[in-house]
Design an enzyme around this catalytic site. Structure first.
Site, short mmCIF file in Angstrom:
data_model
loop_
_atom_site.label_atom_id
_atom_site.label_comp_id
_atom_site.label_asym_id
_atom_site.label_seq_id
_atom_site.Cartn_x
_atom_site.Cartn_y
_atom_site.Cartn_z
N ASN A 11 0.80 -1.23 0.00
CA ASN A 11 0.00 0.00 0.00
C ASN A 11 0.83 1.28 0.00
O ASN A 11 0.27 2.36 -0.11
CB ASN A 11 -1.01 0.01 1.16
CG ASN A 11 -1.95 -1.17 1.08
OD1 ASN A 11 -2.53 -1.43 0.04
ND2 ASN A 11 -2.07 -1.90 2.17
N ALA A 75 2.35 -3.20 6.65
CA ALA A 75 1.57 -4.15 7.45
C ALA A 75 2.29 -5.47 7.66
O ALA A 75 2.06 -6.15 8.67
CB ALA A 75 0.21 -4.38 6.79
N HIS A 78 4.09 -6.48 11.02
CA HIS A 78 3.36 -7.03 12.17
C HIS A 78 2.91 -8.48 11.96
O HIS A 78 2.33 -9.07 12.87
CB HIS A 78 2.14 -6.15 12.46
CG HIS A 78 2.43 -4.69 12.31
ND1 HIS A 78 3.29 -4.01 13.15
CD2 HIS A 78 2.04 -3.80 11.37
CE1 HIS A 78 3.38 -2.75 12.74
NE2 HIS A 78 2.64 -2.60 11.67
N ASP A 85 12.85 -13.43 9.12
CA ASP A 85 13.87 -14.44 8.89
C ASP A 85 14.80 -14.07 7.73
O ASP A 85 16.00 -14.35 7.78
CB ASP A 85 13.22 -15.80 8.59
CG ASP A 85 12.65 -16.47 9.83
OD1 ASP A 85 12.94 -16.00 10.96
OD2 ASP A 85 11.89 -17.45 9.68
N HIS A 98 9.17 3.51 9.60
CA HIS A 98 7.72 3.68 9.47
C HIS A 98 7.43 5.18 9.42
O HIS A 98 8.05 5.97 10.13
CB HIS A 98 6.97 3.04 10.65
CG HIS A 98 7.17 1.57 10.69
ND1 HIS A 98 6.51 0.72 9.83
CD2 HIS A 98 7.98 0.81 11.46
CE1 HIS A 98 6.90 -0.51 10.08
NE2 HIS A 98 7.80 -0.49 11.05
N ILE A 99 6.49 5.55 8.58
CA ILE A 99 6.10 6.94 8.42
C ILE A 99 5.34 7.43 9.65
O ILE A 99 5.59 8.51 10.17
CB ILE A 99 5.25 7.11 7.13
CG1 ILE A 99 6.12 6.76 5.91
CG2 ILE A 99 4.69 8.51 7.03
CD1 ILE A 99 5.34 6.57 4.62
N SER A 100 4.43 6.59 10.13
CA SER A 100 3.63 6.96 11.31
C SER A 100 4.29 6.38 12.57
O SER A 100 5.15 5.51 12.50
CB SER A 100 2.21 6.41 11.17
OG SER A 100 2.21 5.00 11.22
N ARG A 109 -0.32 -3.07 15.74
CA ARG A 109 0.84 -2.44 15.10
C ARG A 109 2.01 -2.25 16.07
O ARG A 109 3.05 -1.77 15.69
CB ARG A 109 0.44 -1.10 14.50
CG ARG A 109 -0.55 -1.23 13.35
CD ARG A 109 -0.79 0.11 12.68
NE ARG A 109 -1.96 0.08 11.84
CZ ARG A 109 -1.98 -0.35 10.56
NH1 ARG A 109 -0.89 -0.78 10.00
NH2 ARG A 109 -3.10 -0.33 9.88
#
Length: 139
Positions: A11, A75, A78, A85, A98-100, A109
């Site tokens: 995404n 995503a 998580h 691995d 991560h942006i957020s 998350r």
């Protein structure tokens, strides 16, 4: 010249369109153009896929020949033991980005299968998180 690659997961091809209140209004292509101008002495590649196996294949491909990997598994961070691995199996250091601020979002998350195998984690600074990761490889 450092050879780095940014690998983005699912995404993130929708940056600039998807939830701009969380991810901003700049597309990743526009952001990459800016970053390449800011860091002309960095050989910076980019790869994005919505498919977990393709992300693992890319990590295997570049994991022994680059100076650093900047990974936003989105995503899959998580959920993917396989990506965790793959990072453990390669030699190139990985910075998880991560942006957020994932800890300010939904509970699921807060778990990362990337972090235990990453050199470091940068989150919550918007697209600047990627720049901070680049700078970490330059110092």
């Amino acid at each position: 010249m450092k050879k780095l690659i940014i690998i983005n997961g699912p995404n993130l091809n929708l940056l600039g369109k998807r939830e701009p209140n969380i991810y901003g209004s700049l597309s990743f292509t526009e952001f990459m153009d800016e970053v390449k101008q800011k860091y002309p002495k960095v050989d910076l590649d980019y790869f994005q896929s919505n498919i977990e196996g393709e992300l693992i294949d890319k990590l295997h491909e570049v994991g022994f020949s680059y100076d650093g990997i900047i990974l936003n598994a989105a995503a899959y961070t998580h959920t993917s033991v396989g990506i965790g691995d793959a990072i453990k199996a390669i030699e190139v250091p990985v910075i998880e980005v991560h942006i957020s601020n994932t800890f300010g979002r939904e509970e699921f998350r807060h778990q990362s299968y990337i972090s235990p195998n990453a050199k470091g984690v940068i989150l919550g600074f918007g697209l600047q998180s990627y720049e901070l990761a680049i700078q970490s490889f330059l110092s």
